[in-house]
Design an enzyme around this catalytic site. Sequence first.
Site, PDB file in Angstrom:
ATOM      1  N   ASP A  79       0.806  -1.218   0.000  1.00 55.38           N
ATOM      2  CA  ASP A  79       0.000   0.000   0.000  1.00 55.38           C
ATOM      3  C   ASP A  79       0.841   1.272   0.000  1.00 55.38           C
ATOM      4  OD1 ASP A  79       0.940  -0.435   2.564  1.00 55.38           O
ATOM      5  OD2 ASP A  79      -1.010  -0.925   3.397  1.00 55.38           O
ATOM      6  N   ASN A 150      -7.695  -2.252  14.023  1.00 55.84           N
ATOM      7  CA  ASN A 150      -9.082  -2.507  13.614  1.00 55.84           C
ATOM      8  C   ASN A 150      -9.184  -3.760  12.745  1.00 55.84           C
ATOM      9  OD1 ASN A 150      -7.885  -1.706  11.279  1.00 55.84           O
ATOM     10  ND2 ASN A 150      -9.154   0.095  10.927  1.00 55.84           N
ATOM     11  N   HIS A 152      -7.349  -4.401  10.041  1.00 57.55           N
ATOM     12  CA  HIS A 152      -7.012  -4.257   8.617  1.00 57.55           C
ATOM     13  C   HIS A 152      -5.730  -4.997   8.273  1.00 57.55           C
ATOM     14  CE1 HIS A 152      -4.649  -0.175   9.116  1.00 57.55           C
ATOM     15  NE2 HIS A 152      -3.828  -1.185   9.221  1.00 57.55           N
ATOM     16  N   GLU A 157      -9.591  -1.868   5.050  1.00 58.79           N
ATOM     17  CA  GLU A 157     -10.246  -1.462   6.285  1.00 58.79           C
ATOM     18  C   GLU A 157     -11.504  -2.309   6.521  1.00 58.79           C
ATOM     19  OE1 GLU A 157      -8.458   0.194   8.020  1.00 58.79           O
ATOM     20  OE2 GLU A 157      -7.900   2.181   7.307  1.00 58.79           O
TER      21      GLU A 157
HETATM   22  C1  F6R Z   1       1.451  -1.294   6.121  1.00 61.00           C
HETATM   23  C2  F6R Z   1       0.206  -2.023   6.253  1.00 61.00           C
HETATM   24  C3  F6R Z   1      -0.624  -1.973   7.496  1.00 61.00           C
HETATM   25  C4  F6R Z   1       0.198  -2.210   8.769  1.00 61.00           C
HETATM   26  C5  F6R Z   1      -0.693  -2.094  10.006  1.00 61.00           C
HETATM   27  C6  F6R Z   1       0.090  -2.258  11.275  1.00 61.00           C
HETATM   28  O1  F6R Z   1       2.009  -1.498   4.845  1.00 61.00           O
HETATM   29  O2  F6R Z   1      -0.177  -2.638   5.311  1.00 61.00           O
HETATM   30  O3  F6R Z   1      -1.630  -2.948   7.416  1.00 61.00           O
HETATM   31  O4  F6R Z   1       0.780  -3.475   8.710  1.00 61.00           O
HETATM   32  O5  F6R Z   1      -1.339  -0.864  10.014  1.00 61.00           O
HETATM   33  O6  F6R Z   1       0.954  -1.158  11.435  1.00 61.00           O
HETATM   34  P1  F6R Z   1       2.102  -1.183  12.523  1.00 61.00           P
HETATM   35  O7  F6R Z   1       3.034  -2.261  12.117  1.00 61.00           O
HETATM   36  O8  F6R Z   1       2.743   0.166  12.419  1.00 61.00           O
HETATM   37  O9  F6R Z   1       1.456  -1.453  13.839  1.00 61.00           O
END
Ligand code: F6R
Length: 257
Positions: A79, A150, A152, A157
């Site tokens: 992403d 959440n 994701h 989302e």
């Molecule tokens: C990032 C991504 C997100 C993160 C998630 C957890 O490329 O795809 O799904 O893996 O938001 O973020 P952290 O690791 O910062 O807790």
Amino acid sequence: MSEKNILINNINVFAEETAASKAVAMQIKQAIEEKQSLGQPIILGLATGNTPKLVYHELVNMHKNEGLSFENVITFNLDEYYPMAPSHQLSYHNFMNMHLFSQVNILPENIHIPHGQWKAEELIEKCEDYERKIQELGGIDIQLLGIGRNGHIGFNEPGSTSDTRTRLIDLHEITRNDAAADFEGLHNVPYQAITMGIQTIMSAKKILLLALGDRKSVIIHKALTGEITANVPASYLRILPQIEFVLDAEAAVLINT
Ligand code: F6R
């Protein structure tokens, strides 16, 4: 086999985050080298955020100290914020360069990241191209994932269904709030992102979901033991044969393994 058995077989809990991250890096290294011995490329799906930082650190060490080559590695990131200039300090382009790409011998033409400045009118076509490139290369061999509080995965989302592909998505309130500190204020956090879809992720041959720390324990419990639902996108993963949840003890504290 019951769902519970599948679930338990696919969870790997480590005492702390370094050990969990090293185990993930080791699997990636072995897969890269296996493909090298066959004279083949390997397609890696990569994540950003705090969670994979130690994995990338380990991979960089393996490159510098153990001669691990990235010449046969082709990457597709999950992403990118939208809009977002690749040169922005908080872009995922910059993140990947800093933590991995600038420190290993990956060929620049083998790096793919959704572009935060794709023109609005070209977005659908660019997202389809991204999917097509992955498929033409034979699909993702290993997909590395984190998990949002959440539920994701990528920026899929809550509400993202299992048939989704790469697309533009509105970021959830929790996601924007979690990014607010990095962006020095919620008002600076982009409202949208481009993300691979759930279907894109589920098509990977191997999926490694890494979750670290107690702030992930509630959502890990929900994703692994609650209903399989679009409201918790990570819950889709647990019935897949190719999933492995790699957790540290803090993230695993609410589940009985
Ligand atoms: C990032 C991504 C997100 C993160 C998630 C957890 O490329 O795809 O799904 O893996 O938001 O973020 P952290 O690791 O910062 O807790």
